[in-house]
Design an enzyme around this catalytic site. Structure first.
Site, short mmCIF file in Angstrom:
data_model
loop_
_atom_site.label_atom_id
_atom_site.label_comp_id
_atom_site.label_asym_id
_atom_site.label_seq_id
_atom_site.Cartn_x
_atom_site.Cartn_y
_atom_site.Cartn_z
N ALA A 65 -24.03 14.36 60.22
CA ALA A 65 -25.11 13.45 60.62
C ALA A 65 -24.59 12.11 61.11
O ALA A 65 -25.01 11.61 62.16
CB ALA A 65 -26.08 13.25 59.46
N HIS A 170 -33.62 12.63 60.52
CA HIS A 170 -32.31 12.22 59.98
C HIS A 170 -31.63 11.26 60.95
O HIS A 170 -31.32 11.62 62.07
CB HIS A 170 -31.43 13.44 59.75
CG HIS A 170 -30.37 13.25 58.71
ND1 HIS A 170 -29.51 12.18 58.71
CD2 HIS A 170 -30.04 14.00 57.62
CE1 HIS A 170 -28.70 12.27 57.66
NE2 HIS A 170 -29.00 13.36 56.99
N HIS A 215 -33.32 13.31 51.60
CA HIS A 215 -32.92 12.37 50.56
C HIS A 215 -34.08 12.05 49.62
O HIS A 215 -34.28 10.90 49.21
CB HIS A 215 -32.36 11.09 51.19
CG HIS A 215 -31.45 11.37 52.36
ND1 HIS A 215 -31.76 10.97 53.64
CD2 HIS A 215 -30.30 12.05 52.44
CE1 HIS A 215 -30.81 11.38 54.47
NE2 HIS A 215 -29.90 12.04 53.77
N GLU A 275 -27.25 18.36 50.54
CA GLU A 275 -26.49 17.58 51.51
C GLU A 275 -24.99 17.71 51.25
O GLU A 275 -24.21 16.79 51.51
CB GLU A 275 -26.91 16.10 51.49
CG GLU A 275 -26.56 15.34 52.77
CD GLU A 275 -26.90 13.87 52.71
OE1 GLU A 275 -26.84 13.22 53.75
OE2 GLU A 275 -27.24 13.38 51.61
N ARG A 281 -19.23 12.30 46.62
CA ARG A 281 -18.24 13.27 46.19
C ARG A 281 -17.86 12.97 44.74
O ARG A 281 -17.93 11.83 44.29
CB ARG A 281 -16.97 13.22 47.06
CG ARG A 281 -17.22 13.24 48.57
CD ARG A 281 -17.71 14.59 49.06
NE ARG A 281 -18.17 14.51 50.46
CZ ARG A 281 -17.39 14.74 51.52
NH1 ARG A 281 -16.12 15.03 51.35
NH2 ARG A 281 -17.89 14.67 52.73
#
Length: 330
Positions: A65, A170, A215, A275, A281
């Site tokens: 994205a 997005h 989100h 996502e 992470r």
């Protein structure tokens, strides 16, 4: 079957980044050859492995994205970049047809490039079998354009209705240093788009148009009462009236956030998503749960079995009819 409707090809082979860098230098070279084995390696130890370890089955995969970079103004560059990026996502879905379904990047520019956008929607959906598209409500990266309810977007909506495909709303990279791309710009866009829709009669004009706000809807579930109060004050329809056309994913990275989303938004309007591999992470040091393991949060939430099945699978097949064609239910 567990369907993750929000995945990005953030692990594409290096040749894709090299092609993009050459584009931005003004070079018109083609994409260096990428073998099927390179593509397999790029997802087998990343999105595919993590999805299967967590218990998922299918992911809707789109190009990175933040890499869409719609602020670059040249339509020729935008057309070529979207085509190359989408071709790789399509190839991944062909290599792993039981695990990935492709979602398209559109060649948007700050000036619109509507002809290029329409052509890429037709190419990816009609010719290549893509199940959806990502639509950037702010191609400029600075909110310099028109809201999604402006007639400038209507040709795109007409085609989305004709092809019966939804758009995930997005944004891409922020071009204003006040807004961090992942921590502010994405969530600002999700919230702003919902407010644009609340003020408009867009769905009266386009009754079969469907948007997925990612989100977890940004700040929308948290401030649902504010939107209801504004609707009453200004004589707009109640925000719940949008829910025949607007859906939210579960890319919310803590248990309390998922619980709030499930408490405020009807389960019929929530689609499972992670996502992954995307903005965050690693694991929460307090719980040991990976930040983007949203399936773990859904398992930890109080949710009747029928609603859980809807969130994890059935809603995705309903909102994305072409996905249902790829993965027919028994």
């Amino acid at each position: 079957m567990i369907i993750d409707i929000h995945g990005h090809f953030t692990t594409a082979p290096k040749a894709l980044d090299e092609f993009r860098a050459a584009q931005l230098r003004g070079e018109r070279s083609g994409l260096a050859p990428i073998s099927d084995d390179e593509l397999r390696e790029s997802v087998a130890n990343n999105q595919l492995r993590v999805m299967q370890e967590r218990g998922g089955d299918v992911m809707l995969l789109s190009p990175k994205a933040s890499g869409m970079e719609h602020h670059v103004p040249d339509p020729e560059i935008a057309n070529a970049w979207a085509a190359v990026s989408n071709s790789l996502v399509h190839r991944v879905s062909e290599l792993y047809p039981k695990n990935f379904a492709p979602v398209a990047q559109l060649p948007q520019t700050p000036a619109g490039n509507v002809a290029g956008v329409l052509a890429e929607i037709r190419r990816t959906v009609e010719d290549l079998g893509f199940v959806g598209v990502n639509l950037n409500p702010d191609p400029s990266g600075t909110w310099a354009g028109q809201p999604l309810t402006d007639p400038a977007w209507f040709d795109i909506y007409e085609l989305l209705e004709e092809l019966d495909v939804p758009a995930m709303v997005h944004v891409s990279t922020a071009c204003n240093p006040n807004f961090h791309t992942l921590g502010a710009h994405y969530l600002n866009a999700d919230t702003s788009v919902f407010m644009q829709l609340l003020q408009s009669d867009l769905f009266e004009r386009f009754p079969r148009l469907r948007f997925v706000i990612p989100h977890g809807g940004g700040a929308v579930p948290y401030h649902w009462g504010r939107y209801r109060g504004l609707a009453m004050r200004y004589g707009w329809p109640d925000p719940s009236d949008l829910l025949s056309h607007v859906y939210f994913d579960t890319c919310v990275y803590h248990q309390a956030g998922i619980d709030l989303l499930l408490d405020v938004v009807p389960s019929t309007n929530i689609l499972f998503a992670s996502e992954m591999l995307g903005a965050v992470r690693g694991a929460d040091p307090d719980t040991g749960v990976e930040w983007d393991d949203t399936l773990a949060y859904l398992r930890g939430a109080w949710l009747p079995a029928r609603d859980r099945e809807a969130v994890l699978c059935e809603n995705a097949l309903r909102v994305y009819p072409r996905l249902a064609d790829r993965f027919p239910r028994p």
